[in-house]
Design a protein around this motif. Structure first.
Motif, short mmCIF file in Angstrom:
data_model
loop_
_atom_site.label_atom_id
_atom_site.label_comp_id
_atom_site.label_asym_id
_atom_site.label_seq_id
_atom_site.Cartn_x
_atom_site.Cartn_y
_atom_site.Cartn_z
N GLU A 40 0.87 -1.16 0.00
CA GLU A 40 0.00 0.00 0.00
C GLU A 40 0.91 1.22 0.00
N TRP A 93 2.76 -7.11 10.22
CA TRP A 93 3.04 -5.80 10.81
C TRP A 93 3.52 -5.98 12.24
N GLU A 133 0.35 13.38 7.38
CA GLU A 133 -0.60 12.27 7.19
C GLU A 133 -1.88 12.74 6.47
N ARG A 142 -0.74 -10.56 5.97
CA ARG A 142 -0.32 -9.19 6.27
C ARG A 142 0.57 -9.21 7.49
N GLU A 190 -2.76 -2.09 9.83
CA GLU A 190 -4.14 -2.56 9.64
C GLU A 190 -4.83 -1.83 8.49
N ARG A 191 -4.51 -0.54 8.36
CA ARG A 191 -5.08 0.27 7.29
C ARG A 191 -4.90 -0.39 5.92
N ALA A 192 -3.77 -1.14 5.76
CA ALA A 192 -3.43 -1.74 4.47
C ALA A 192 -4.36 -2.89 4.10
N GLU A 193 -5.22 -3.31 5.02
CA GLU A 193 -6.12 -4.42 4.70
C GLU A 193 -7.05 -4.05 3.56
N GLU A 194 -7.43 -2.76 3.51
CA GLU A 194 -8.30 -2.29 2.44
C GLU A 194 -7.63 -2.53 1.08
N THR A 195 -6.36 -2.24 1.04
CA THR A 195 -5.61 -2.40 -0.20
C THR A 195 -5.41 -3.86 -0.55
N GLU A 224 -2.85 10.14 0.34
CA GLU A 224 -3.90 9.17 -0.03
C GLU A 224 -3.21 7.83 -0.19
N TYR A 225 -3.92 6.77 0.19
CA TYR A 225 -3.31 5.44 0.11
C TYR A 225 -3.95 4.60 -1.00
#
Lengths: 315, 262
Positions: free
Chosen positions: B9, B85, B26, B83, B64-69, B30-31
């Motif tokens: 991501e 981390w 931050e 994943r 955890e944010r990267a789960e969307e990606t 955008e991710y």
């Protein structure tokens, strides 16, 4: 361990320019470290290359006579052998497609820190590298822990080394594992009906055009100006225009009288292919787009507003 | 055959952004899935659809944010995801060796025959993880692949490597291998609604370093970002002001001066 080893790069019998630029970077580093500058020519006409690489400031050239074209196993093994046999503790490699095919393996094998795509550096107690991030929008300085490392240097950032040096030349062959990656040939992919490198005026379109249907707009502009249509990488990746229209490092290098960049941000790979144009005009919505750094004339605005007006001017 | 796809991501700054300390604020980032990795995912899914790959596993190092990606990779057809981390990654800028150490542990657990990843990440632009990983795990490799054909029976990936200047190198790479994928290799699909629904039920296995038998010391970085700044504009461009009509008028004048005419 204070010596610096620069690995030159060649393709189909020719040394690539970035080899001489890497020598300049390597000399700076060797001066700062109080060491010698060693340059490796690996594969191909190594004796001829050794003569060409003997530029001012080069202390030793290692002509490694293994194979003809680039083979990452041979390069990795040759660098390993030279790290073992000489006082070189640090390696400088061009940040090219082939450089990135073995530099990370060299760093990994010898447990050395790796910094790629350097655009500058300082060396006092240790190495501080300047490199870009976020698609050239910012620059960073990166400190490297340890006095040995592998550094890849971006083309066009250091002046090419000139003059004739008095390097010792050593011919050598190295042992290397049998390659599990075998080059079977080369293909020219940028041929075809149109040669954009011959055009006097290029209308060049990038990601800002958004949709394939919108290409009509820039085609119309190219017609109105009597120009040839070219493109940046994303347009070709999407299959909207053929590969022979691509300007940039992996496409064509162009030097027209006038280059009109429309919706092109100006990534370094693109700029490498068009910075030699006499006059550069850029239309882009983002005032911070790197294309404006090399443009002679810029319009900060929406191409969908500006281009139709420009077509009208020439209608 | 099992294919592991490394995805990242990446953060992309807004047109206007502020720098805070040694990174972009931050709020101005955008991710998204790294563009190069999107092509790697597509290549892996196409191998599955062709019956060459039995399983496609996506792996990422990300919070955890990267789960969307990573769920996007699942929606496009990857079977499951891992994943990794750990607080240790929050400490600073991970170098190539730290990422390789992490991926090595995942490779040991998954035992893939082929690892695909993007040539580089759009944010950091190192372009090194794939080749360094190959060296660590004893796989063959090829960097900057823009054409791929896998002959599983012969145990070979036939690839084109995109060199500079419109030249491609044709190379046969023995499997197991790590290939770094260039944009343009294929046409990455959009996730279908059905794919997105299915992805909700697919497994994302979250692991920390201890789960992989590693500790913070194993991913200590030899690199530290010490400053970040906007490069001084070297621009001496004449910026043409005014509305679209006025700008086009002045531009036309300039172009005519330079001899441009239909």
């Amino acid at each position: 361990m204070s010596d610096v080893l620069v690995v030159s790069e060649h393709r189909r019998g020719e040394l690539r320019d970035v080899s001489y630029e890497a020598i300049t970077a390597g000399r700076e580093l060797a001066d700062a470290r109080g060491g010698d500058l060693r340059v490796a020519a690996i594969g191909g006409d190594v004796d001829g290359f050794a003569e060409d690489l003997n530029r001012e400031g080069v202390d030793a050239v290692h002509a490694v006579a293994n194979g003809e074209e680039f083979d990452h196993n041979v390069y990795q093994s040759a660098v390993g052998a030279l790290l073992e046999r000489t006082d070189a503790g640090t390696v400088v490699i061009p940040n090219s497609v082939n450089g990135l095919d073995y530099a990370p393996a060299v760093a990994e094998e010898h447990d050395l820190p790796l910094v790629t795509d350097a655009i500058g550096f300082e060396y006092d107690d240790g190495l501080t590298v300047t490199r870009e991030m976020y698609g050239s929008k910012v620059e960073t300085t990166v400190d490297v822990d340890g006095d040995r490392f592998v550094l890849t240097v971006r083309g066009g950032e250091w002046a090419p080394a000139e003059g004739v040096g008095d390097a010792t030349v050593e011919s050598v062959e190295v042992d290397h594992p049998e390659s599990g990656a075998r080059v079977t040939g080369f293909e020219e992919v940028a041929g075809g009906d149109v040669d954009i490198s011959e055009a006097d005026v290029l209308v060049s379109v990038g990601r800002g055009i958004e949709e394939e249907e919108n290409l009509e707009l820039v085609e119309e502009l190219a017609d109105a100006l009597g120009a040839t249509l070219s493109a940046s990488r994303p347009i070709v990746d999407n299959g909207w225009l053929p590969k022979n229209r691509q300007v940039g490092q992996s496409g064509k290098v162009v030097t027209p009288d006038v280059y009109i960049a429309i919706g092109i941000s100006g990534a370094v790979q693109h700029v490498a292919g068009m910075k030699g144009s006499d006059t550069i005009v850029a239309i882009n919505t983002d005032p911070n787009a790197p294309i404006f750094d090399i443009a002679d004339y810029g319009v900060v605005g929406d191409l969908f507003d500006v281009v139709p007006e420009l077509i009208d001017e020439f209608a | 055959m099992k294919v592991l796809v490394t995805v990242k991501e990446v953060a992309e700054p807004d047109d206007d952004f502020a720098i805070e300390g040694t990174d972009i604020a931050e709020a101005d980032l955008e991710y998204d899935l790294n563009e190069w990795d999107d092509y790697a995912v597509e290549a892996a899914v196409q191998l599955a659809e062709a019956g060459i790959a039995d399983e496609v596993v996506a792996v990422t190092i990300g919070p955890e944010r990267a789960e969307e990606t990573i769920r996007m990779a699942l929606a496009k057809g990857a079977d499951r995801a891992v994943r990794v981390w750990d607080d240790a990654f929050e400490e600073g800028f991970s170098d190539v060796a730290a990422k390789v150490t992490t991926f090595e542990a995942v490779v040991e657990a998954e035992e893939p025959d082929l690892v695909l990843g993007g040539v580089q990440a759009a944010d950091t632009g190192f372009g090194a993880t794939g080749v360094a990983l190959a060296e660590r795990i004893g796989f063959e490799h090829a960097a900057v692949v823009n054409d791929l054909e896998v002959d599983a029976d012969a145990g070979v990936a036939r690839v084109h490597r995109e060199l500079e200047g419109g030249v491609e190198e044709l190379t046969d790479v023995d499997l197991p291998a790590v290939l770094t994928v260039q944009t343009g290799l294929n046409e990455p699909r959009y996730a279908s609604l059905r794919g997105i629904r299915q992805a909700q039920r697919k497994e994302i296995d979250a692991k920390d370093l201890a789960d992989l038998g590693l500790s913070a010391a194993d991913v200590e970085s030899a690199l530290a970002i010490t400053s970040m700044y906007e490069p001084e504009s070297e621009s001496d461009a004449e910026i043409i002001e005014g509305d679209a009509g006025e700008a086009a008028g002045r531009l036309a004048e300039v172009l005519r001066e330079k001899g441009v005419s239909a």
